[in-house]
Design a protein around this motif. Sequence first.
Motif, short mmCIF file in Angstrom:
data_model
loop_
_atom_site.label_atom_id
_atom_site.label_comp_id
_atom_site.label_asym_id
_atom_site.label_seq_id
_atom_site.Cartn_x
_atom_site.Cartn_y
_atom_site.Cartn_z
N GLN A 163 -13.09 2.89 -6.63
CA GLN A 163 -12.21 3.98 -6.26
C GLN A 163 -12.93 5.31 -6.50
O GLN A 163 -13.86 5.39 -7.31
CB GLN A 163 -10.91 3.95 -7.08
N SER B 44 -5.79 -0.28 1.33
CA SER B 44 -4.93 0.50 0.44
C SER B 44 -3.77 -0.29 -0.15
O SER B 44 -3.11 0.19 -1.07
CB SER B 44 -4.38 1.72 1.19
N TYR C 111 -10.67 0.39 -2.86
CA TYR C 111 -9.21 0.42 -2.91
C TYR C 111 -8.74 1.85 -2.66
O TYR C 111 -8.63 2.64 -3.57
CB TYR C 111 -8.76 -0.09 -4.28
N HIS C 112 -8.46 2.16 -1.38
CA HIS C 112 -8.08 3.52 -1.00
C HIS C 112 -7.40 3.56 0.35
O HIS C 112 -7.64 2.70 1.20
CB HIS C 112 -9.32 4.43 -0.91
N SER C 113 -6.59 4.58 0.55
CA SER C 113 -6.19 4.99 1.88
C SER C 113 -7.28 5.91 2.42
O SER C 113 -7.96 6.60 1.66
CB SER C 113 -4.86 5.74 1.84
N GLU D 25 -0.07 3.69 -5.71
CA GLU D 25 -1.14 3.50 -4.74
C GLU D 25 -2.21 4.57 -4.95
O GLU D 25 -1.95 5.65 -5.47
CB GLU D 25 -0.58 3.60 -3.31
N THR E 78 -5.57 9.36 -1.03
CA THR E 78 -6.29 9.22 0.23
C THR E 78 -7.62 9.96 0.18
O THR E 78 -7.70 11.08 -0.33
CB THR E 78 -5.44 9.78 1.39
N THR F 72 -5.65 0.91 11.00
CA THR F 72 -4.83 1.42 9.90
C THR F 72 -3.37 1.61 10.30
O THR F 72 -2.74 2.61 9.95
CB THR F 72 -5.43 2.76 9.39
#
Length: 323
Positions: A72, A175, A200-202, A219, A222, A242
Amino acid sequence: MVSSRFLRSGRCITYGLSVLLVLSVVFIFLDESKVSQIRQRLRINVTGSGSLMILGRVNQMLDGSEKVKVLQWSGQWVENFEVCDSSHPPASVVSYRLYSGKLPFVLYGVGNSEDESLYRKMSELSYRFSMKVDDFISMYLENYPRTTFVDIGASVGVTSLRMARKGHHVISVESDRENIRGLCMSVAENKVMENMTIVYHSVGIEDFTSVLPGEQKAEPHTITVDKVLSLSNRNVLVKIDTDGSEHTVILGSKLLLMSKRTRAIVIAWETHKGQKSGEDMLSLFNAWGFHPHAFRGSGSVRLDTKARTPSFWPSDVIFLPVE
């Protein structure tokens, strides 16, 4: 003749006893008490010939013997040790083998209705990014081995795992926490930890926190696609799926289209047909010299933007730079 039959019968008996002995040893190593404990804590649903293998893998993950790194962004790239914490497994584990070959991967759910949703999601995914899309990606990576495959919106990681299994370098970005947990196990199951980087991300227009101050952060925030690209110094082939926000990934990037390292961009186009989001993306692609193509077999054919409007384009479009 009688002696020969007797010998064959004896060999069969010996073979059968050997198989039983091996299975007994396997079950001992699985630690049946722990498997029973897992079944009580979880509602594990394993299907197919890989059931025993999956139970063994769950056993190992609970012991912490299998570790998969998840990254991250927090001012710099750091490892997230919590999202794939094997001491907090989800409620069910499902193993599938896809139509394209034996590729075990894991889905995590929390009940019957959720499991049914995951089954549908798996089916949609198998058809959504079909064989011809994966075939193109695979062919390209084989022809240009110094290329990293960046899978933005990887979901349960079917395409990522396929490419990693073939020895390609993959950055898999997702995400959803449950998808990430399943992906961790799938990476270990397929033994591709050396080939895959999990993020692990938007990914979108700009960095922002998805919750208010003082609330528990469910969560990750971004990040832009440019930060993802910083994880590789190779040329990149980028796939973006997405759930309708593909345009935010494109519009949020300063380097994706400008960089000479970007060799191809696969876009899930279905939700952008005839929409302003599609027009905005096309304007940027055109400005930076990327032309749209449709998939044909394991190759591609250029789409004529004048003869056919983007409203009638296929569900998945690949943008290739002008050589």
